[in-house]
Design an enzyme around this catalytic site. Structure first.
Site, PDB file in Angstrom:
ATOM      1  N   THR A  80       0.818  -1.218   0.000  1.00 40.14           N
ATOM      2  CA  THR A  80       0.000   0.000   0.000  1.00 40.14           C
ATOM      3  C   THR A  80       0.855   1.272   0.000  1.00 40.14           C
ATOM      4  OG1 THR A  80      -0.142   0.057   2.419  1.00 40.14           O
ATOM      5  CG2 THR A  80      -1.846  -1.175   1.250  1.00 40.14           C
ATOM      6  N   ASP A  81       0.196   2.370  -0.362  1.00 43.87           N
ATOM      7  CA  ASP A  81       0.845   3.674  -0.283  1.00 43.87           C
ATOM      8  C   ASP A  81       0.453   4.336   1.040  1.00 43.87           C
ATOM      9  OD1 ASP A  81      -1.743   4.645  -0.639  1.00 43.87           O
ATOM     10  OD2 ASP A  81      -1.428   5.182  -2.741  1.00 43.87           O
ATOM     11  N   LEU A  82       0.780   5.591   1.204  1.00 39.20           N
ATOM     12  CA  LEU A  82       0.502   6.280   2.468  1.00 39.20           C
ATOM     13  C   LEU A  82      -0.981   6.354   2.813  1.00 39.20           C
ATOM     14  CD1 LEU A  82       3.067   9.221   2.308  1.00 39.20           C
ATOM     15  CD2 LEU A  82       3.110   7.224   3.808  1.00 39.20           C
TER      16      LEU A  82
END
Length: 153
Positions: A28-30
């Protein structure tokens, strides 16, 4: 002795291959949404698993100097985000088989919800990068996955 987990694997059901993945933090990203390139990794893992289930040994072909599959064309469409801890099922269908290439359609599903889908063509290439006929045994292995009209190679 305790039982140890086996490597992950998928299954073939009729003309479709299914491969399960889980979204981990590293995917995942932020914002907690799966980074777009990870869908490509999941699709690649599913295709590699499909080849193993069909007894297609790419490693042996590479080591023997015969060649390997390479993605030639790819189009992907993102519809909904996968998020941390989601269980995602990758579905792969072979839509067309030719002497040196194969077209596939892949989908990433969360339950019945379509997250992403890809259309791609993989080609069999010689070590020098030029297209080469796939081994006949490999084309034969794909026959049960082909749509009815494609079964006559």
């Amino acid at each position: 002795m305790t039982t140890r987990p086996v490597p992950p694997g998928g299954l073939i059901d009729g003309t479709r291959h299914f491969y399960a993945v889980r979204v981990y933090y590293e995917d995942t990203d932020l914002s907690g949404v799966t980074y777009h390139a990870n869908y490509l990794r999941w699709f690649e893992r599913a295709r590699s698993d499909l080849l193993r289930l069909l007894d297609i040994d790419q490693r042996a072909a590479v080591e023997a100097g015969e060649g390997a599959y390479a993605v030639a064309d790819l189009s992907i469409r993102y519809l909904r985000p996968a998020r941390l801890d989601d269980d995602v099922l990758i579905e792969t269908r072979c839509t067309e088989m030719r002497s040196a290439s194969c077209r596939m359609h892949q989908r990433a599903l969360r339950g019945d919800e379509l997250l992403a889908e890809a259309e791609l063509r993989v080609g069999f290439v010689a070590p020098d990068g030029r297209p080469r006929r796939q081994p006949l045994a490999w084309r034969e292995a794909f026959k049960p996955l082909l749509p009815i009209e494609e079964e006559a190679l």
